[in-house]
Motif scaffolding. Structure first.
Motif, PDB file in Angstrom:
ATOM      1  N   ILE A 123      -6.589  -1.254   0.318  1.00  0.00           N
ATOM      2  CA  ILE A 123      -7.037  -2.023   1.465  1.00  0.00           C
ATOM      3  C   ILE A 123      -5.533  -2.892   1.726  1.00  0.00           C
ATOM      4  CG2 ILE A 123      -9.416  -1.673   1.369  1.00  0.00           C
ATOM      5  CD1 ILE A 123      -9.421  -4.587   0.094  1.00  0.00           C
ATOM      6  N   CYS A 124      -5.254  -3.135   3.176  1.00  0.00           N
ATOM      7  CA  CYS A 124      -4.280  -4.001   3.260  1.00  0.00           C
ATOM      8  C   CYS A 124      -4.789  -5.397   3.619  1.00  0.00           C
ATOM      9  CB  CYS A 124      -3.751  -3.472   4.749  1.00  0.00           C
ATOM     10  SG  CYS A 124      -1.969  -3.935   5.271  1.00  0.00           S
ATOM     11  N   ARG A 125      -3.897  -6.355   3.203  1.00  0.00           N
ATOM     12  CA  ARG A 125      -4.225  -7.804   3.046  1.00  0.00           C
ATOM     13  C   ARG A 125      -4.656  -8.165   4.698  1.00  0.00           C
ATOM     14  NH1 ARG A 125      -3.204 -11.867   0.018  1.00  0.00           N
ATOM     15  NH2 ARG A 125      -1.681 -10.748  -1.320  1.00  0.00           N
ATOM     16  N   PRO A 126      -5.574  -8.902   4.774  1.00  0.00           N
ATOM     17  CA  PRO A 126      -6.180  -9.208   6.270  1.00  0.00           C
ATOM     18  C   PRO A 126      -5.116  -9.884   6.994  1.00  0.00           C
ATOM     19  CG  PRO A 126      -7.644  -9.863   4.878  1.00  0.00           C
ATOM     20  CD  PRO A 126      -6.442  -9.407   3.975  1.00  0.00           C
ATOM     21  N   GLY A 127      -4.606  -9.506   8.033  1.00  0.00           N
ATOM     22  CA  GLY A 127      -3.687 -10.155   8.930  1.00  0.00           C
ATOM     23  C   GLY A 127      -2.440  -9.134   9.035  1.00  0.00           C
ATOM     24  N   ALA A 128      -2.334  -8.488   8.177  1.00  0.00           N
ATOM     25  CA  ALA A 128      -1.106  -7.477   7.990  1.00  0.00           C
ATOM     26  C   ALA A 128      -1.575  -6.213   8.711  1.00  0.00           C
ATOM     27  CB  ALA A 128      -0.732  -7.208   6.545  1.00  0.00           C
ATOM     28  N   ALA A 129      -0.245  -5.817   9.363  1.00  0.00           N
ATOM     29  CA  ALA A 129      -0.785  -4.617  10.010  1.00  0.00           C
ATOM     30  C   ALA A 129      -0.508  -3.118   9.162  1.00  0.00           C
ATOM     31  CB  ALA A 129       0.444  -4.361  11.141  1.00  0.00           C
ATOM     32  N   PRO A 130      -1.497  -2.599   9.046  1.00  0.00           N
ATOM     33  CA  PRO A 130      -1.461  -1.259   7.983  1.00  0.00           C
ATOM     34  C   PRO A 130      -0.619  -0.280   8.636  1.00  0.00           C
ATOM     35  CG  PRO A 130      -3.864  -1.523   9.016  1.00  0.00           C
ATOM     36  CD  PRO A 130      -2.800  -2.492   9.674  1.00  0.00           C
ATOM     37  N   ALA A 131       0.429  -0.120   8.085  1.00  0.00           N
ATOM     38  CA  ALA A 131       1.394   1.078   8.206  1.00  0.00           C
ATOM     39  C   ALA A 131       1.985   1.897   7.001  1.00  0.00           C
ATOM     40  CB  ALA A 131       2.920   0.320   8.927  1.00  0.00           C
ATOM     41  N   PRO A 132       2.111   3.131   7.244  1.00  0.00           N
ATOM     42  CA  PRO A 132       2.462   3.989   6.019  1.00  0.00           C
ATOM     43  C   PRO A 132       3.911   3.531   5.448  1.00  0.00           C
ATOM     44  CG  PRO A 132       1.993   5.117   8.002  1.00  0.00           C
ATOM     45  CD  PRO A 132       1.964   3.826   8.413  1.00  0.00           C
ATOM     46  N   GLY A 133       3.919   3.758   4.303  1.00  0.00           N
ATOM     47  CA  GLY A 133       5.309   3.488   3.496  1.00  0.00           C
ATOM     48  C   GLY A 133       4.895   2.745   2.155  1.00  0.00           C
ATOM     49  N   PRO A 134       5.847   2.362   1.572  1.00  0.00           N
ATOM     50  CA  PRO A 134       5.543   1.448   0.205  1.00  0.00           C
ATOM     51  C   PRO A 134       4.984   0.012   0.496  1.00  0.00           C
ATOM     52  CG  PRO A 134       7.925   1.405   0.773  1.00  0.00           C
ATOM     53  CD  PRO A 134       7.310   2.305   1.947  1.00  0.00           C
ATOM     54  N   HIS A 135       3.925   0.077  -0.416  1.00  0.00           N
ATOM     55  CA  HIS A 135       3.221  -1.292  -0.389  1.00  0.00           C
ATOM     56  C   HIS A 135       3.268  -1.653  -1.984  1.00  0.00           C
ATOM     57  CE1 HIS A 135       1.954   0.268   3.407  1.00  0.00           C
ATOM     58  NE2 HIS A 135       1.201  -1.014   3.628  1.00  0.00           N
ATOM     59  N   ARG A 136       3.211  -3.305  -1.920  1.00  0.00           N
ATOM     60  CA  ARG A 136       3.001  -3.673  -3.263  1.00  0.00           C
ATOM     61  C   ARG A 136       1.488  -4.213  -3.544  1.00  0.00           C
ATOM     62  NH1 ARG A 136       7.267  -4.957  -5.853  1.00  0.00           N
ATOM     63  NH2 ARG A 136       8.334  -5.165  -3.773  1.00  0.00           N
ATOM     64  N   VAL A 137       1.094  -4.129  -4.886  1.00  0.00           N
ATOM     65  CA  VAL A 137      -0.082  -4.538  -5.102  1.00  0.00           C
ATOM     66  C   VAL A 137      -0.223  -6.202  -5.332  1.00  0.00           C
ATOM     67  CG1 VAL A 137      -1.881  -4.351  -6.802  1.00  0.00           C
ATOM     68  CG2 VAL A 137      -0.758  -2.424  -6.394  1.00  0.00           C
ATOM     69  N   ALA A 138      -1.164  -6.615  -4.504  1.00  0.00           N
ATOM     70  CA  ALA A 138      -1.175  -8.158  -4.317  1.00  0.00           C
ATOM     71  C   ALA A 138      -2.296  -8.681  -5.232  1.00  0.00           C
ATOM     72  CB  ALA A 138      -1.226  -8.736  -2.926  1.00  0.00           C
ATOM     73  N   GLU A 139      -3.615  -7.741  -5.318  1.00  0.00           N
ATOM     74  CA  GLU A 139      -4.758  -8.134  -5.972  1.00  0.00           C
ATOM     75  C   GLU A 139      -5.494  -6.870  -6.300  1.00  0.00           C
ATOM     76  OE1 GLU A 139      -8.461 -11.495  -5.411  1.00  0.00           O
ATOM     77  OE2 GLU A 139      -6.528 -11.282  -4.048  1.00  0.00           O
ATOM     78  N   ILE A 140      -6.377  -6.998  -7.251  1.00  0.00           N
ATOM     79  CA  ILE A 140      -7.376  -5.942  -7.537  1.00  0.00           C
ATOM     80  C   ILE A 140      -8.505  -6.497  -7.000  1.00  0.00           C
ATOM     81  CG2 ILE A 140      -8.410  -4.331  -9.330  1.00  0.00           C
ATOM     82  CD1 ILE A 140      -5.479  -3.625  -9.090  1.00  0.00           C
ATOM     83  N   VAL A 141      -9.391  -6.019  -6.093  1.00  0.00           N
ATOM     84  CA  VAL A 141     -10.403  -6.401  -5.487  1.00  0.00           C
ATOM     85  C   VAL A 141     -11.702  -5.339  -6.108  1.00  0.00           C
ATOM     86  CG1 VAL A 141     -11.730  -7.186  -3.625  1.00  0.00           C
ATOM     87  CG2 VAL A 141      -9.576  -7.647  -3.960  1.00  0.00           C
ATOM     88  N   GLY A 142     -12.305  -5.707  -7.084  1.00  0.00           N
ATOM     89  CA  GLY A 142     -13.339  -4.638  -7.491  1.00  0.00           C
ATOM     90  C   GLY A 142     -12.599  -3.487  -8.000  1.00  0.00           C
ATOM     91  N   SER A 143     -12.750  -2.301  -7.374  1.00  0.00           N
ATOM     92  CA  SER A 143     -11.923  -1.162  -7.812  1.00  0.00           C
ATOM     93  C   SER A 143     -10.915  -0.810  -6.548  1.00  0.00           C
ATOM     94  CB  SER A 143     -12.997   0.155  -7.978  1.00  0.00           C
ATOM     95  OG  SER A 143     -13.645   0.523  -6.894  1.00  0.00           O
ATOM     96  N   ARG A 144     -10.626  -1.597  -5.895  1.00  0.00           N
ATOM     97  CA  ARG A 144      -9.729  -1.419  -4.863  1.00  0.00           C
ATOM     98  C   ARG A 144      -8.388  -2.251  -5.013  1.00  0.00           C
ATOM     99  NH1 ARG A 144     -12.933  -1.375   1.133  1.00  0.00           N
ATOM    100  NH2 ARG A 144     -13.987   0.450   0.557  1.00  0.00           N
ATOM    101  N   LEU A 145      -7.337  -1.677  -4.542  1.00  0.00           N
ATOM    102  CA  LEU A 145      -6.070  -2.467  -4.465  1.00  0.00           C
ATOM    103  C   LEU A 145      -5.895  -3.215  -3.211  1.00  0.00           C
ATOM    104  CD1 LEU A 145      -3.836   0.664  -6.084  1.00  0.00           C
ATOM    105  CD2 LEU A 145      -4.764  -1.328  -7.248  1.00  0.00           C
ATOM    106  N   LEU A 146      -5.482  -4.439  -3.252  1.00  0.00           N
ATOM    107  CA  LEU A 146      -5.338  -5.073  -2.059  1.00  0.00           C
ATOM    108  C   LEU A 146      -3.770  -5.152  -2.008  1.00  0.00           C
ATOM    109  CD1 LEU A 146      -6.103  -6.999   0.407  1.00  0.00           C
ATOM    110  CD2 LEU A 146      -5.788  -8.789  -1.023  1.00  0.00           C
ATOM    111  N   VAL A 147      -3.248  -4.474  -0.887  1.00  0.00           N
ATOM    112  CA  VAL A 147      -1.772  -4.349  -0.836  1.00  0.00           C
ATOM    113  C   VAL A 147      -0.982  -4.999   0.444  1.00  0.00           C
ATOM    114  CG1 VAL A 147      -1.862  -2.037  -2.119  1.00  0.00           C
ATOM    115  CG2 VAL A 147      -1.908  -2.045   0.634  1.00  0.00           C
ATOM    116  N   ASP A 148       0.104  -5.283   0.008  1.00  0.00           N
ATOM    117  CA  ASP A 148       1.205  -5.920   1.234  1.00  0.00           C
ATOM    118  C   ASP A 148       2.091  -5.072   1.307  1.00  0.00           C
ATOM    119  OD1 ASP A 148      -0.392  -8.518   1.369  1.00  0.00           O
ATOM    120  OD2 ASP A 148       0.740  -9.033  -0.332  1.00  0.00           O
ATOM    121  N   PRO A 149       2.636  -4.802   2.735  1.00  0.00           N
ATOM    122  CA  PRO A 149       3.820  -4.026   2.919  1.00  0.00           C
ATOM    123  C   PRO A 149       5.026  -4.522   2.445  1.00  0.00           C
ATOM    124  CG  PRO A 149       2.572  -4.617   4.758  1.00  0.00           C
ATOM    125  CD  PRO A 149       2.265  -5.333   3.958  1.00  0.00           C
ATOM    126  N   VAL A 150       5.908  -3.558   1.957  1.00  0.00           N
ATOM    127  CA  VAL A 150       7.023  -3.995   1.034  1.00  0.00           C
ATOM    128  C   VAL A 150       8.225  -4.247   2.210  1.00  0.00           C
ATOM    129  CG1 VAL A 150       8.897  -3.227  -0.543  1.00  0.00           C
ATOM    130  CG2 VAL A 150       6.652  -3.019  -0.785  1.00  0.00           C
TER     131      VAL A 150
END
Length: 143
Positions: free
Chosen positions: A116-143
């Motif tokens: 899942i993309c961090r709230p406020g960030a525009a989801p776009a394809p490409g590389p993302h950095r793992v910012a947090e593990i929320v339950g069984s999901r990866l919260l990611v930020d665009p690189v």
């Protein structure tokens, strides 16, 4: 046999350090620093009043400094976002496409994960950095 003033201060500092090891309360270390100041004052031959004043002033200053630094840092990280607890933080994943519900399927550590993309960030394809593990999901930020 009476204990000298400086020995009493050193014993108090040692007991506070030992108590900190059992409780994990960093503030006890700051109080131990104050007790060390009392011991130094005793070694210098200052009166007991001056020793207590030195211990109190240094303890208060150290506790205040610790509190101030922690407040400036902001809130403590949740375990899912703390890189010292979760070694996945900072790793990179490749997002090929985002779904309409705001999730993406990614392969990470040889298994499929939901990102899942961090709230406020525009989801776009490409590389993302793992910012947090929320339950069984990866919260990611665009690189």
């Amino acid at each position: 046999m009476p204990v000298s003033d400086f020995a009493a201060w050193w014993i108090a500092a040692g007991l506070l350090v030992a108590a900190e090891m059992f409780t994990g309360t960093f503030y006890l270390l700051m109080l131990a620093v104050g007790m060390t100041a009392g011991a130094v004052a005793a070694h210098l031959g200052l009166s007991q009043t001056a020793q207590m004043a030195a211990a109190a002033i240094v303890s208060a200053a150290a506790v205040f400094a610790c509190y101030w630094i922690r407040q400036r840092r902001g809130r403590d990280l949740s375990p899912g976002a703390d890189p010292s607890v979760n070694f996945d933080i900072g790793e990179t994943v490749e997002v090929r496409a985002w779904k309409t519900d705001g999730t993406a399927s990614v392969r990470y550590r040889g298994a499929p994960w939901t990102a899942i993309c961090r709230p406020g960030a525009a989801p776009a394809p490409g590389p993302h950095r793992v910012a947090e593990i929320v339950g069984s999901r990866l919260l990611v930020d665009p690189v």
